[in-house]
Design a protein around this motif. Structure first.
Motif, PDB file in Angstrom:
ATOM      1  N   ASP A 112      65.293 -55.927  82.552  1.00 39.17           N
ATOM      2  CA  ASP A 112      64.218 -55.112  83.130  1.00 39.17           C
ATOM      3  C   ASP A 112      62.841 -55.628  82.717  1.00 39.17           C
ATOM      4  O   ASP A 112      61.922 -54.866  82.402  1.00 39.17           O
ATOM      5  CB  ASP A 112      64.374 -53.644  82.722  1.00 39.17           C
ATOM      6  CG  ASP A 112      65.608 -52.995  83.347  1.00 39.17           C
ATOM      7  OD1 ASP A 112      65.974 -53.394  84.464  1.00 39.17           O
ATOM      8  OD2 ASP A 112      66.202 -52.116  82.712  1.00 39.17           O
ATOM      9  N   ARG A 130      71.912 -53.701  88.603  1.00 36.66           N
ATOM     10  CA  ARG A 130      71.498 -53.794  90.010  1.00 36.66           C
ATOM     11  C   ARG A 130      71.446 -55.235  90.502  1.00 36.66           C
ATOM     12  O   ARG A 130      71.802 -55.523  91.644  1.00 36.66           O
ATOM     13  CB  ARG A 130      70.130 -53.137  90.182  1.00 36.66           C
ATOM     14  CG  ARG A 130      69.486 -53.332  91.547  1.00 36.66           C
ATOM     15  CD  ARG A 130      68.205 -52.531  91.662  1.00 36.66           C
ATOM     16  NE  ARG A 130      67.250 -52.852  90.612  1.00 36.66           N
ATOM     17  CZ  ARG A 130      66.367 -53.852  90.673  1.00 36.66           C
ATOM     18  NH1 ARG A 130      66.346 -54.664  91.736  1.00 36.66           N
ATOM     19  NH2 ARG A 130      65.521 -54.060  89.689  1.00 36.66           N
ATOM     20  N   HIS A 155      68.610 -56.918  85.871  1.00 39.07           N
ATOM     21  CA  HIS A 155      67.912 -55.715  86.310  1.00 39.07           C
ATOM     22  C   HIS A 155      68.911 -54.559  86.367  1.00 39.07           C
ATOM     23  O   HIS A 155      69.929 -54.643  87.061  1.00 39.07           O
ATOM     24  CB  HIS A 155      67.282 -55.914  87.689  1.00 39.07           C
ATOM     25  CG  HIS A 155      66.368 -57.110  87.770  1.00 39.07           C
ATOM     26  ND1 HIS A 155      65.082 -57.104  87.297  1.00 39.07           N
ATOM     27  CD2 HIS A 155      66.580 -58.360  88.268  1.00 39.07           C
ATOM     28  CE1 HIS A 155      64.524 -58.280  87.501  1.00 39.07           C
ATOM     29  NE2 HIS A 155      65.415 -59.070  88.082  1.00 39.07           N
ATOM     30  N   ASP A 158      67.602 -48.617  89.008  1.00 46.24           N
ATOM     31  CA  ASP A 158      66.395 -47.816  88.809  1.00 46.24           C
ATOM     32  C   ASP A 158      66.712 -46.322  88.890  1.00 46.24           C
ATOM     33  O   ASP A 158      67.645 -45.910  89.595  1.00 46.24           O
ATOM     34  CB  ASP A 158      65.345 -48.159  89.869  1.00 46.24           C
ATOM     35  CG  ASP A 158      64.831 -49.587  89.722  1.00 46.24           C
ATOM     36  OD1 ASP A 158      64.671 -50.044  88.579  1.00 46.24           O
ATOM     37  OD2 ASP A 158      64.599 -50.236  90.767  1.00 46.24           O
ATOM     38  N   SER A 160      66.614 -42.662  90.275  1.00 43.69           N
ATOM     39  CA  SER A 160      66.588 -42.277  91.683  1.00 43.69           C
ATOM     40  C   SER A 160      65.646 -41.111  91.932  1.00 43.69           C
ATOM     41  O   SER A 160      65.278 -40.371  91.007  1.00 43.69           O
ATOM     42  CB  SER A 160      68.001 -41.906  92.161  1.00 43.69           C
ATOM     43  OG  SER A 160      68.524 -40.862  91.366  1.00 43.69           O
ATOM     44  N   SER A 184      71.380 -39.755  87.313  1.00 38.12           N
ATOM     45  CA  SER A 184      69.991 -40.120  87.554  1.00 38.12           C
ATOM     46  C   SER A 184      69.326 -39.060  88.404  1.00 38.12           C
ATOM     47  O   SER A 184      69.992 -38.317  89.138  1.00 38.12           O
ATOM     48  CB  SER A 184      69.923 -41.482  88.259  1.00 38.12           C
ATOM     49  OG  SER A 184      68.585 -41.872  88.483  1.00 38.12           O
ATOM     50  N   ARG A 196      67.368 -42.136  84.154  1.00 42.06           N
ATOM     51  CA  ARG A 196      68.720 -42.638  84.445  1.00 42.06           C
ATOM     52  C   ARG A 196      69.414 -42.857  83.111  1.00 42.06           C
ATOM     53  O   ARG A 196      68.879 -43.528  82.225  1.00 42.06           O
ATOM     54  CB  ARG A 196      68.713 -43.915  85.263  1.00 42.06           C
ATOM     55  CG  ARG A 196      70.141 -44.319  85.680  1.00 42.06           C
ATOM     56  CD  ARG A 196      70.174 -45.433  86.696  1.00 42.06           C
ATOM     57  NE  ARG A 196      71.539 -45.675  87.161  1.00 42.06           N
ATOM     58  CZ  ARG A 196      72.108 -45.088  88.188  1.00 42.06           C
ATOM     59  NH1 ARG A 196      71.428 -44.206  88.903  1.00 42.06           N
ATOM     60  NH2 ARG A 196      73.357 -45.369  88.545  1.00 42.06           N
ATOM     61  N   ARG A 228      66.880 -44.678  80.595  1.00 39.61           N
ATOM     62  CA  ARG A 228      65.587 -45.122  81.120  1.00 39.61           C
ATOM     63  C   ARG A 228      64.790 -43.912  81.590  1.00 39.61           C
ATOM     64  O   ARG A 228      65.317 -43.039  82.294  1.00 39.61           O
ATOM     65  CB  ARG A 228      65.761 -46.083  82.289  1.00 39.61           C
ATOM     66  CG  ARG A 228      66.105 -47.504  81.906  1.00 39.61           C
ATOM     67  CD  ARG A 228      66.087 -48.415  83.123  1.00 39.61           C
ATOM     68  NE  ARG A 228      64.751 -48.559  83.683  1.00 39.61           N
ATOM     69  CZ  ARG A 228      64.495 -49.203  84.824  1.00 39.61           C
ATOM     70  NH1 ARG A 228      65.485 -49.726  85.521  1.00 39.61           N
ATOM     71  NH2 ARG A 228      63.262 -49.304  85.270  1.00 39.61           N
ATOM     72  N   LEU A 230      61.242 -43.247  83.639  1.00 44.67           N
ATOM     73  CA  LEU A 230      60.200 -43.893  84.446  1.00 44.67           C
ATOM     74  C   LEU A 230      59.168 -42.848  84.854  1.00 44.67           C
ATOM     75  O   LEU A 230      59.492 -41.863  85.526  1.00 44.67           O
ATOM     76  CB  LEU A 230      60.823 -44.542  85.687  1.00 44.67           C
ATOM     77  CG  LEU A 230      59.857 -45.242  86.641  1.00 44.67           C
ATOM     78  CD1 LEU A 230      59.142 -46.396  85.923  1.00 44.67           C
ATOM     79  CD2 LEU A 230      60.604 -45.769  87.869  1.00 44.67           C
ATOM     80  N   SER A 238      52.226 -47.129  85.858  1.00 45.43           N
ATOM     81  CA  SER A 238      53.556 -46.605  85.563  1.00 45.43           C
ATOM     82  C   SER A 238      53.936 -46.945  84.134  1.00 45.43           C
ATOM     83  O   SER A 238      53.413 -47.908  83.543  1.00 45.43           O
ATOM     84  CB  SER A 238      54.599 -47.172  86.533  1.00 45.43           C
ATOM     85  OG  SER A 238      54.744 -48.571  86.349  1.00 45.43           O
ATOM     86  N   ASP A 240      57.550 -47.345  81.756  1.00 42.01           N
ATOM     87  CA  ASP A 240      59.010 -47.464  81.798  1.00 42.01           C
ATOM     88  C   ASP A 240      59.521 -47.570  80.361  1.00 42.01           C
ATOM     89  O   ASP A 240      59.315 -48.582  79.690  1.00 42.01           O
ATOM     90  CB  ASP A 240      59.401 -48.703  82.609  1.00 42.01           C
ATOM     91  CG  ASP A 240      60.901 -48.773  82.898  1.00 42.01           C
ATOM     92  OD1 ASP A 240      61.650 -47.991  82.287  1.00 42.01           O
ATOM     93  OD2 ASP A 240      61.306 -49.607  83.719  1.00 42.01           O
ATOM     94  N   ARG A 242      62.717 -47.641  77.809  1.00 36.64           N
ATOM     95  CA  ARG A 242      64.138 -47.999  77.868  1.00 36.64           C
ATOM     96  C   ARG A 242      64.728 -47.970  76.471  1.00 36.64           C
ATOM     97  O   ARG A 242      64.142 -48.515  75.527  1.00 36.64           O
ATOM     98  CB  ARG A 242      64.304 -49.389  78.483  1.00 36.64           C
ATOM     99  CG  ARG A 242      65.733 -49.886  78.568  1.00 36.64           C
ATOM    100  CD  ARG A 242      65.808 -51.181  79.347  1.00 36.64           C
ATOM    101  NE  ARG A 242      65.077 -52.251  78.695  1.00 36.64           N
ATOM    102  CZ  ARG A 242      65.613 -53.091  77.809  1.00 36.64           C
ATOM    103  NH1 ARG A 242      66.874 -52.953  77.461  1.00 36.64           N
ATOM    104  NH2 ARG A 242      64.890 -54.046  77.279  1.00 36.64           N
TER     105      ARG A 242
END
Length: 395
Positions: A112, A130, A155, A158, A160, A184, A196, A228, A230, A238, A240, A242
């Motif tokens: 990520d 992903r 990756h 993400d 949802s 998620s 998520r 995660r 976000l 943004s 993020d 993790r």
């Protein structure tokens, strides 16, 4: 054998779900989905990227049963992965460029967008993934340290916009079980904060038989979890966050030293070395242990300016691994080379002697990256940044 087992688990897991068969109308026009990669730190169509890239989309990962690094590495030309008998030591080779044991890798690995600063954390179960990108050739201009051979970009799925969940379970031969769960969705009503979370469990008794202990030599158990968060309060910036935790419990040092004559300890030296000679069974009397713990926390901040995007990435990682087990020549005491020379030592004085070995790895890293990625103006774009890493390593 292990790869086949894991693919069997995936097949069984799919078989437990609902299968919907769709028959396409031949008159319809089918379009291919555009593959977007981040090989140059920006989203681009793969055909516009002047880099040798092997891409595994989410559909390809599912279809191929990719559940660990060894699975996708085996599908990439001019790339190999050597796994030794302690889970933290694995050697990635791309186009002939590899590494030494307990050294820095020659391939940069990013999850990520966050660089894995610890080489002992690479070999792990791949859950909730992903896309995987494998870049071949030197990537130091974009990814900095440890990228002379290439880079691997992983990756995860993400968070949802709506609540969703998935569960997969499977069983296989060798008394093996696997379970995965992921949830998620949004946290606030505005949908600016999303999450998520995923958990993975894998357990097997192993596949290789220890003839002396009359049990499997390679049991393996893995617990891992990923979270995660976000937060995107506006289109301009943004955050993020993790968090990742992984625990592996297995064994170590069940090597085979071939003997042309099993009754003669001196056959250790007279038998021609041959890595493919497995006529001698696994027979170490010390099963050994190999426990690895990985903790990783990362925060990625993106702020969009008119001329580009400013990114700050902070990461903390701690990896600990302890390996214990038998030593040369990996045989029970009565037939070992050491016992041959010390067999006359009475038990009162500690004889006969046996050998063992151990390795302890404790590595903590802190890293900070600051990067500016310009907007693309025609065919021109640029990236500038700085990277700092502090490593405390004990081996």
């Amino acid at each position: 054998m292990l790869t086949s087992m894991r693919r069997l688990v995936s097949v069984l897991a799919v078989a437990c779900g609902l299968v919907v068969i769709y028959e396409p109308v031949w008159a319809q026009t089918q379009t291919l989905e555009e593959i977007v990669v981040t090989a140059r730190r920006r989203d681009e169509a793969i055909q516009n990227v002047p880099v040798t890239v092997n891409v595994f989309t989410e559909q390809a990962i599912e279809s191929a049963g990719i559940e660990s690094p060894r699975d996708f590495v085996a599908m990439v030309p001019n790339m190999t992965l050597v796994e030794v008998q302690n889970v933290g030591n694995s050697f990635i080779t791309i186009r002939g460029i590899s590494q030494a044991r307990n050294s820095e890798p020659s391939v940069a690995v990013l999850v990520d967008g966050v660089l894995e600063t610890n080489p002992y954390q690479f070999d792990q179960e791949l859950t909730d993934i992903r896309e995987i990108e494998v870049l071949k050739g030197p990537q130091g201009a974009v990814y900095g340290r440890n990228a002379i051979g290439g880079a691997i970009l992983i990756h995860t799925v993400d968070p949802s916009d709506h609540f969703s969940g998935a569960v997969r379970v499977g069983v296989g031969n060798g008394t093996s079980e696997k379970a995965q769960v992921a949830v998620s969705g949004p946290i606030d009503s505005a949908g600016t904060l999303k999450y998520r979370a995923s958990l993975d469990y894998y357990d097997t008794d192993g596949y290789r038989q220890n003839a002396f202990l009359d049990r499997k030599a390679d049991p393996y158990r893995d617990y891992s979890g990923r979270l995660r968060l976000l937060w995107k309060p506006s289109d301009q910036w943004s955050a993020d966050l993790r968090a990742f935790r992984d625990r592996v419990e297995t064994t170590a040092f069940y090597y085979i030293i071939p003997r042309g004559n099993e009754a003669s300890v001196f056959s250790d030296f007279s038998t021609p070395p041959n890595a493919n000679d497995v006529t001698s069974p696994i027979q170490n009397n010390n099963l050994g242990t190999d426990n690895r713990d990985v903790t990783d926390l990362a925060l990625k901040l993106d702020y969009s300016l008119g001329s580009g995007t400013l990114t700050a990435v902070s990461d903390y990682n701690r990896t600990k691994e302890i390996d214990t087990g038998d030593a040369f020549d990996f045989r029970p005491i009565p037939t070992s080379l050491l016992a041959f020379f010390t067999g006359g030592v009475p038990a009162a004085l500690g004889g006969p002697f046996d050998e063992s070995q151990s390795q302890f790895i404790n590595e903590t890293t802190y890293s900070q990256e600051l990067r500016f990625t310009s907007r693309k103006i025609g065919d021109f774009s640029w990236i500038a940044g700085a990277y700092y890493v502090h490593t405390e390593r004990f081996i």
